[in-house]
Design a protein around this motif. Structure first.
Motif, PDB file in Angstrom:
ATOM      1  N   ILE A 150       1.709   4.574  -7.543  1.00 20.00           N
ATOM      2  CA  ILE A 150       1.085   4.053  -6.328  1.00 20.00           C
ATOM      3  C   ILE A 150       1.860   2.806  -5.906  1.00 20.00           C
ATOM      4  N   ASP A 151       2.246   2.767  -4.626  1.00 21.14           N
ATOM      5  CA  ASP A 151       3.041   1.667  -4.105  1.00 21.14           C
ATOM      6  C   ASP A 151       2.264   0.976  -2.993  1.00 21.14           C
ATOM      7  N   PRO A 193     -12.800   0.091   2.345  1.00 22.98           N
ATOM      8  CA  PRO A 193     -11.669   0.867   1.825  1.00 22.98           C
ATOM      9  C   PRO A 193     -10.900   1.585   2.933  1.00 22.98           C
ATOM     10  N   THR A 194      -9.603   1.770   2.665  1.00 20.91           N
ATOM     11  CA  THR A 194      -8.700   2.436   3.594  1.00 20.91           C
ATOM     12  C   THR A 194      -8.001   3.574   2.862  1.00 20.91           C
ATOM     13  N   PRO A 195      -7.861   4.750   3.487  1.00 19.89           N
ATOM     14  CA  PRO A 195      -7.158   5.859   2.825  1.00 19.89           C
ATOM     15  C   PRO A 195      -5.678   5.537   2.607  1.00 19.89           C
ATOM     16  N   PHE A 196      -5.120   6.100   1.544  1.00 18.65           N
ATOM     17  CA  PHE A 196      -3.691   5.947   1.278  1.00 18.65           C
ATOM     18  C   PHE A 196      -2.900   6.373   2.506  1.00 18.65           C
ATOM     19  N   GLY A 197      -1.827   5.650   2.776  1.00 23.51           N
ATOM     20  CA  GLY A 197      -0.951   5.974   3.894  1.00 23.51           C
ATOM     21  C   GLY A 197      -1.311   5.259   5.177  1.00 23.51           C
ATOM     22  N   VAL A 214      -7.465   0.233  -6.254  1.00 22.10           N
ATOM     23  CA  VAL A 214      -7.276   1.609  -5.794  1.00 22.10           C
ATOM     24  C   VAL A 214      -8.248   2.536  -6.516  1.00 22.10           C
ATOM     25  N   THR A 215      -8.539   3.661  -5.853  1.00 18.32           N
ATOM     26  CA  THR A 215      -9.341   4.703  -6.482  1.00 18.32           C
ATOM     27  C   THR A 215      -8.975   6.038  -5.873  1.00 18.32           C
ATOM     28  N   PRO A 251       0.998   9.654  -4.793  1.00 18.18           N
ATOM     29  CA  PRO A 251       0.704  11.090  -4.918  1.00 18.18           C
ATOM     30  C   PRO A 251      -0.691  11.351  -5.496  1.00 18.18           C
ATOM     31  N   VAL A 252      -1.695  10.735  -4.909  1.00 10.64           N
ATOM     32  CA  VAL A 252      -3.066  10.886  -5.394  1.00 10.64           C
ATOM     33  C   VAL A 252      -3.901  11.466  -4.266  1.00 10.64           C
ATOM     34  N   GLU A 253      -4.489  12.610  -4.505  1.00 10.81           N
ATOM     35  CA  GLU A 253      -5.318  13.287  -3.509  1.00 10.81           C
ATOM     36  C   GLU A 253      -6.566  12.448  -3.213  1.00 10.81           C
ATOM     37  N   GLY A 254      -6.786  12.142  -1.946  1.00 10.52           N
ATOM     38  CA  GLY A 254      -7.989  11.414  -1.549  1.00 10.52           C
ATOM     39  C   GLY A 254      -8.001   9.959  -1.976  1.00 10.52           C
ATOM     40  N   GLY A 255      -6.850   9.380  -2.259  1.00  4.72           N
ATOM     41  CA  GLY A 255      -6.789   7.992  -2.712  1.00  4.72           C
ATOM     42  C   GLY A 255      -7.154   7.002  -1.623  1.00  4.72           C
ATOM     43  N   ARG A 256      -7.779   5.905  -2.046  1.00  9.21           N
ATOM     44  CA  ARG A 256      -8.142   4.820  -1.139  1.00  9.21           C
ATOM     45  C   ARG A 256      -7.784   3.504  -1.802  1.00  9.21           C
TER      46      ARG A 256
END
Length: 163
Positions: A67-68, A38-42, A58-59, A117-122
């Protein structure tokens, strides 16, 4: 005259039932073990993919529509992410929600980025798990339970003393 009946049919049914149960578990849960790290969002994930269809998961996905995910596939084209209503999330070894799927025509390095806009998303990429895969696993699981029950019934009937 000797009576014709299988003496050990019960254990064959139980063995086939257990093998079917293992196959059902494999069908249901194996895609979750074939995911890229897994990779963090951004951030950008660089992953080597084979030609074919792949899924992005995604999670957490509290705001799925916000989520884009974008990327570039091995042949230089852009990832064309398509939502698929038959795609299912993965539950094992971690809960992942299906974001969509894309096709790569050639094998090679693919760069993917997801943000939202999800905190801690991966996010991660892996094989597609469709509702049809889940239905197939459930059907094999039902067959396994039926075979196990029949095997136990045959064993109990075989143990019964004759009058």
């Amino acid at each position: 005259m000797s009576e014709l009946r299988p003496r050990r049919a019960w254990w064959i049914l139980i063995l086939i039932g257990l093998l079917s149960l293992a196959a059902a578990a494999f069908l249901a849960f194996s895609p979750g073990f074939r995911l890229a790290p897994p990779t963090p969002f951004g951030e950008t994930m660089q992953v080597e993919l084979s030609a074919g269809t792949h899924a992005i998961y995604v999670t957490p996905s509290d705001r799925w529509g916000d989520i884009d995910c974008t990327g570039t596939i091995a042949d230089g084209g852009d990832v064309q992410l398509r939502p698929d209503m038959t795609m299912q999330g993965l539950l094992v070894p971690e809960a992942w929600d299906a974001q969509g799927s894309f096709v790569t025509a050639t094998a090679g390095n693919t760069a993917l980025t997801c943000d939202g806009p999800v905190e801690g998303g991966r996010f991660t990429v892996g094989p597609i798990q469709s509702i049809f895969d889940i239905a197939g696993a459930a059907a094999v699981g039902v067959l396994a339970v039926v075979l196990l029950i029949l095997g136990v019934i045959l064993r109990l009937v075989r143990r019964r003393p004759r009058a």
